[in-house]
Structures are given as C-alpha cells and as structure tokens.
Design a protein around this motif. Sequence first.
Motif, short mmCIF file in Angstrom:
data_model
loop_
_atom_site.label_atom_id
_atom_site.label_comp_id
_atom_site.label_asym_id
_atom_site.label_seq_id
_atom_site.Cartn_x
_atom_site.Cartn_y
_atom_site.Cartn_z
N ARG A 149 0.80 -1.22 0.00
CA ARG A 149 0.00 0.00 0.00
C ARG A 149 0.84 1.27 0.00
NH1 ARG A 149 -5.16 -0.18 2.62
NH2 ARG A 149 -4.64 1.91 3.36
N LYS A 150 2.03 1.19 0.62
CA LYS A 150 2.75 2.36 1.10
C LYS A 150 2.80 3.53 0.12
CE LYS A 150 6.64 3.37 3.97
NZ LYS A 150 8.06 3.47 3.78
N GLN A 151 3.38 3.34 -1.06
CA GLN A 151 3.58 4.50 -1.93
C GLN A 151 2.28 4.99 -2.58
OE1 GLN A 151 5.88 3.98 -5.53
NE2 GLN A 151 5.60 1.78 -5.48
N PHE A 152 1.24 4.15 -2.53
CA PHE A 152 -0.02 4.55 -3.16
C PHE A 152 -1.03 5.09 -2.14
CE2 PHE A 152 1.89 1.17 -5.75
CZ PHE A 152 2.13 1.93 -6.90
N GLU A 153 -0.59 5.13 -0.88
CA GLU A 153 -1.48 5.52 0.22
C GLU A 153 -2.31 6.78 -0.08
OE1 GLU A 153 -2.92 3.87 3.32
OE2 GLU A 153 -0.86 3.14 3.13
N PRO A 154 -1.71 7.84 -0.66
CA PRO A 154 -2.54 9.05 -0.89
C PRO A 154 -3.69 8.82 -1.87
CG PRO A 154 -0.19 9.51 -1.19
CD PRO A 154 -0.31 8.02 -1.05
N LEU A 155 -3.63 7.75 -2.64
CA LEU A 155 -4.68 7.50 -3.63
C LEU A 155 -5.77 6.56 -3.11
CD1 LEU A 155 -2.47 6.87 -6.81
CD2 LEU A 155 -3.27 9.03 -5.87
N LEU A 156 -5.57 6.04 -1.91
CA LEU A 156 -6.48 4.97 -1.44
C LEU A 156 -7.61 5.50 -0.57
CD1 LEU A 156 -3.77 2.29 -0.46
CD2 LEU A 156 -4.92 2.62 -2.66
N VAL A 157 -8.84 4.99 -0.81
CA VAL A 157 -9.95 5.36 0.08
C VAL A 157 -9.65 4.81 1.47
CG1 VAL A 157 -11.72 5.48 -1.71
CG2 VAL A 157 -11.33 3.30 -0.51
N LYS A 158 -10.22 5.45 2.47
CA LYS A 158 -9.96 5.04 3.84
C LYS A 158 -10.72 3.75 4.17
CE LYS A 158 -9.50 7.77 7.78
NZ LYS A 158 -8.17 7.35 8.17
N VAL A 159 -9.99 2.77 4.62
CA VAL A 159 -10.59 1.50 5.04
C VAL A 159 -10.02 1.16 6.41
CG1 VAL A 159 -10.72 -0.99 4.52
CG2 VAL A 159 -10.84 0.67 2.65
N ALA A 160 -10.86 0.70 7.33
CA ALA A 160 -10.36 0.31 8.66
C ALA A 160 -9.86 -1.14 8.59
CB ALA A 160 -11.49 0.42 9.66
N HIS A 161 -8.77 -1.41 9.30
CA HIS A 161 -8.21 -2.78 9.28
C HIS A 161 -8.13 -3.34 10.70
CE1 HIS A 161 -6.82 -1.31 5.30
NE2 HIS A 161 -7.09 -2.55 4.97
N VAL A 162 -8.70 -4.53 10.87
CA VAL A 162 -8.60 -5.21 12.17
C VAL A 162 -7.61 -6.38 12.05
CG1 VAL A 162 -10.92 -4.54 12.91
CG2 VAL A 162 -10.61 -6.67 11.61
N SER A 163 -7.37 -7.05 13.15
CA SER A 163 -6.37 -8.13 13.16
C SER A 163 -6.82 -9.31 12.31
CB SER A 163 -6.15 -8.65 14.57
OG SER A 163 -5.78 -7.59 15.41
N PRO A 164 -5.87 -9.95 11.63
CA PRO A 164 -6.21 -11.20 10.93
C PRO A 164 -6.33 -12.33 11.94
CG PRO A 164 -3.86 -10.77 10.75
CD PRO A 164 -4.45 -9.61 11.52
N CYS A 165 -6.86 -13.46 11.50
CA CYS A 165 -6.90 -14.65 12.35
C CYS A 165 -5.65 -15.46 12.02
CB CYS A 165 -8.17 -15.44 12.08
SG CYS A 165 -8.38 -16.81 13.22
N TYR A 166 -4.62 -15.27 12.81
CA TYR A 166 -3.27 -15.75 12.47
C TYR A 166 -2.74 -16.42 13.74
CZ TYR A 166 1.69 -14.80 11.03
OH TYR A 166 3.03 -14.86 10.71
N ALA A 167 -3.19 -17.68 13.93
CA ALA A 167 -2.99 -18.35 15.22
C ALA A 167 -1.51 -18.41 15.63
CB ALA A 167 -3.58 -19.75 15.17
N TYR A 168 -0.61 -18.66 14.67
CA TYR A 168 0.80 -18.84 15.02
C TYR A 168 1.36 -17.63 15.79
CZ TYR A 168 5.87 -19.35 14.20
OH TYR A 168 7.23 -19.43 14.33
N ARG A 169 0.95 -16.43 15.39
CA ARG A 169 1.48 -15.25 16.07
C ARG A 169 0.43 -14.48 16.85
NH1 ARG A 169 6.74 -14.22 14.88
NH2 ARG A 169 7.54 -15.31 13.05
N GLY A 170 -0.85 -14.66 16.53
CA GLY A 170 -1.88 -13.82 17.14
C GLY A 170 -2.53 -14.43 18.37
N ARG A 171 -2.54 -15.75 18.47
CA ARG A 171 -3.21 -16.39 19.60
C ARG A 171 -2.32 -16.31 20.83
NH1 ARG A 171 -5.25 -22.15 18.21
NH2 ARG A 171 -3.01 -22.44 18.06
N LEU A 172 -2.90 -15.94 21.96
CA LEU A 172 -2.10 -15.80 23.17
C LEU A 172 -1.75 -17.16 23.75
CD1 LEU A 172 -4.29 -12.99 24.80
CD2 LEU A 172 -2.21 -12.70 23.42
N THR A 173 -0.69 -17.23 24.51
CA THR A 173 -0.32 -18.48 25.15
C THR A 173 -1.48 -18.95 26.03
OG1 THR A 173 1.86 -17.51 25.28
CG2 THR A 173 1.57 -19.59 26.45
N GLY A 174 -1.87 -20.19 25.83
CA GLY A 174 -2.94 -20.76 26.66
C GLY A 174 -4.34 -20.40 26.18
N GLU A 175 -4.45 -19.55 25.17
CA GLU A 175 -5.77 -19.14 24.69
C GLU A 175 -6.36 -20.24 23.79
OE1 GLU A 175 -7.54 -14.88 23.13
OE2 GLU A 175 -5.77 -15.65 22.11
#
Length: 453
Positions: A149-175
């Motif tokens: 996205r980086k260099q094209f950022e000024p041309l992009l409509v605003k979109v909100a981004h939430v976390s992906p479902c990425y268990a290897y790095r996103g899931r907490l220990t014991g969760e």
Amino acid sequence: MSKVFHRNPRHSYPVAVRGEGAYLIDRDGKRYLDASGGAAVSCLGHSDATVVRAIQEQLARLPFAHTSFFSNEPMEALADALIAHAPAPLEKVYVVSGGSEANEAALKLARQYFVEKSEPQRRYLIARKQSYHGNTLGALAVGGNVWRRKQFEPLLVKVAHVSPCYAYRGRLTGESDEAYATRLAAELEAEIQRLGGDKVMAFVAETVVGATLGAVPPVAGYFKRIREVCDRHGVLLILDEVMCGMGRCGTLWAFEQEGIVPDLVTIAKGLGAGYQPIGAVMVAKRIYDAIVSGSGFFQHGHTYLGHAAACAGALAVQERLHEGGLLARVKPLGAKLEARLRAAFGSHPNVGDIRGRGLFWGLELVEDRSAKKPFDPTLRLNARVKQEAMAAGLMCYPMGGTIDGMRGDHVLLAPPFILEETQLDELVDKLARAIAAALAGVSEQQPHESVLG
Ligand SMILES: Cc1ncc(COP(=O)(O)O)c(C=O)c1O
C-alpha cells in the motif's frame, strides 16, 4: 534487449515455451515442477486437453459478444454450473476478468446495495491487516499489507483494518481457539461501533489468507463469530476466495469448511486455472433483488465482462473438477503433501510453522524457532528461496513481510490437483534443497548487503 516492461525490470526471466502436466518448460528445455500454480492459479496443470479444446471450439464458434448487446452460451452455462454447486442464498454470478476486478465489483455491489435500500450512510469498509485483495486502487485500499500500500497511500480510500486470524502469532499463550475467535470478533464489533454501527457496509476477508500470510486458515469458529457480528449490525460479509477457492482447500468453496455462507464471494485464479483470464463475484439473492427492484441496473461494467472464450474455458475447468474427479483428489493428496512437509520440516530449526488446507500450504521461516524470531528482512531470505528453487527446477511462491508487511518470510505452495505421488516427493526434495541453499547463503551474507535486483 526485451521491449517488455517486466514485473521486475532488473530481473532476467527464463522464457516459458511449453506446459506439460505439472511442469513448465523454458526455452532452454529446463523443466520446472509447478508447486505453486504460479500464484495459486494452475490447478489443472498446464496441458489439460479438455479445457484447451473447449476454448478452441468456442473461439471457432464465437470468441466475444459485448455484454451490453448479448448474453452468450458459455457465460450462462458457467453461471448455472457455479450456482449448482453454491449454497443458498448465493444465486447470481457476475463474471469479470480477474481477481482485482472481482473485488472491485464486490465493493461497488455492496455500496450500491445500500444505496438501493435507502441506507446511503453506509460507506465504511472494514478489512484485515496483512490481507491482499488485488492491486487496483479499490482492492488495494481494502488490502492490509503495508508494503503493497505504502507508496499509493494518498490515492487509497480510507478502510479500517482489524487483526487477521493468524494463530501462530496472534493467539495468546494458553488461549483456546474459541477464546481467540471470540476476541477477534469482539475487535471487529468494536470497530463497527467506533465507525458508527449503521455506517459500515461490509467486512472483507480472505477465507484462508494466501499471498501475504502464507496459507493461513482461520481457527475453528472464527467465521461463525464474524458472521454473527456482521448480521447484528447489518454489515455484508465479503469473502475473497480468489486464491483459496475453487477447490484449492479441498472443497469447492473454502467457506464450506467454516459452516457459514457469505453475502458476496469473489473467485478468480482457479476458476480459469490459467487457461483464460477470468474472475467472478457470487452474489446473494437479497443483493441482486435490491438492485433489480431498485434502479434495475448495476452501475459498473467492463468491456470484457463474461468473455465467451474465457467462460468456455472456466466451464470446462468446472467439468474437470466435478465430473473429472479432480476436486475429490485435493483432500487426500493434500494430506499426503502435509505428511511429507511435516516429515521434512516439522523439526527444522528454521521452519516455525507449517499450516494450510487441501493443496494450499505455507511454511513460515524463522531465525529462532522457540522465540519465533524472523530473519533480518534485509537478507531477503524469501527472494533467495525463490532463486534457489528456480535453479533447482521448482516453482514455489516465497514472500516477505509475513508478520507486518516488513518482517517475516514464508513459502507458499499451491500445486496442481493432478500431481502424482512421486511428484510430491520431487516437490519436497527440491524445496528442502532450495531452503537449505538459501539459508546457507544467508549465513554467509551480512545483513544490509543487497541481494537480488
Ligand atoms: C486473495 C486475492 N485476492 C485478489 C487477488 C488479485 O487477483 P488478480 O491478480 O487476478 O487481479 C489476488 C492475487 O493474488 C489474491 O491472492
């Protein structure tokens, strides 16, 4: 010197001249086992006679008829075939020429649906970090990969981004999976509320994340929670199955394994299997009905909508998947690939995670397995793996920026459904050699030296 403006103009590409089953052959006669289908495209390999014949016959009969004047037989038959295998309420098919186009159409369909329903205040989109939905400006705006996205950022409509479902790095220990899914759904709900509940039109996600995360499936229950949140707030759920759909994950639709049905689904790569450029949006009844009983016209369209020869090719692909039995091969063959990947890399010190579904697999490469520490991005490990794999006669799809668009490396595998068992051995053997050679190169190289052009 080539007059082509290549993807990477500093790189010298071999010239592909022939396809033979799971192999591509270059001008020097070198054979490459296609373990990634290019970028998860060539699900039938490169020389399917049925598909080639269907396209040739259609070209001889009618190559193209503009859709503002005519419908055409292969487009009608393709839509029938897709809907015959799609769950209600998906009832209509809008046929375009690729994945980015499919996502652009889905976004505009979502917006027009709410305008037709007299809810014009619904204008916000929510998508996920580390996703990829295409390179046209609308699709890029929805995508959550910082580097793309980086260099094209000024041309992009605003979109909100939430976390992906990425268990290897996103899931907490014991969760637990359930707790992780609930936490992510709560994050989406909070974002909808922050944007003002009835101002959000759609949530967009890849059912199984492809290029940017490396074949990451959701944890059990994630999409059920997400569907509930969307329904509670009248938000459409758009699933991007451009890469993971059309049998790649073992079922025709990747979402079948999640127990939900989205409102709009985009498909492309495996739809044409590389024989013709084509994409499509699967549309829920209520969206179609709102437009037909409202303005009566979807204000969109491209010259090559529903291209007859492309549709004939895609229809033949559907026949090969269903009547030809190729879809049924994906799960058992995928299980064999998984077993071989786990045997070869399951305790490899630099392979942190092996994940995927069907014939869609990702290996995440790490410097330190217990700390999940990525390699220094300036070493460009992923580019080295690609270079070494090509040298070994293997096409795979390595990528960097796995974690946040900058850090992390993975290798994506998406081999054709026609693969023989001996070719699974060849795949894993060549991949192991490519990864070993790339790692050896990295250990000789100091960070910050530039590697490939
Ligand atoms: C999930 C996803 N969506 C959309 C696209 C864009 O498709 P295309 O390159 O056909 O425009 C891609 C391409 O890689 C993709 O992986």
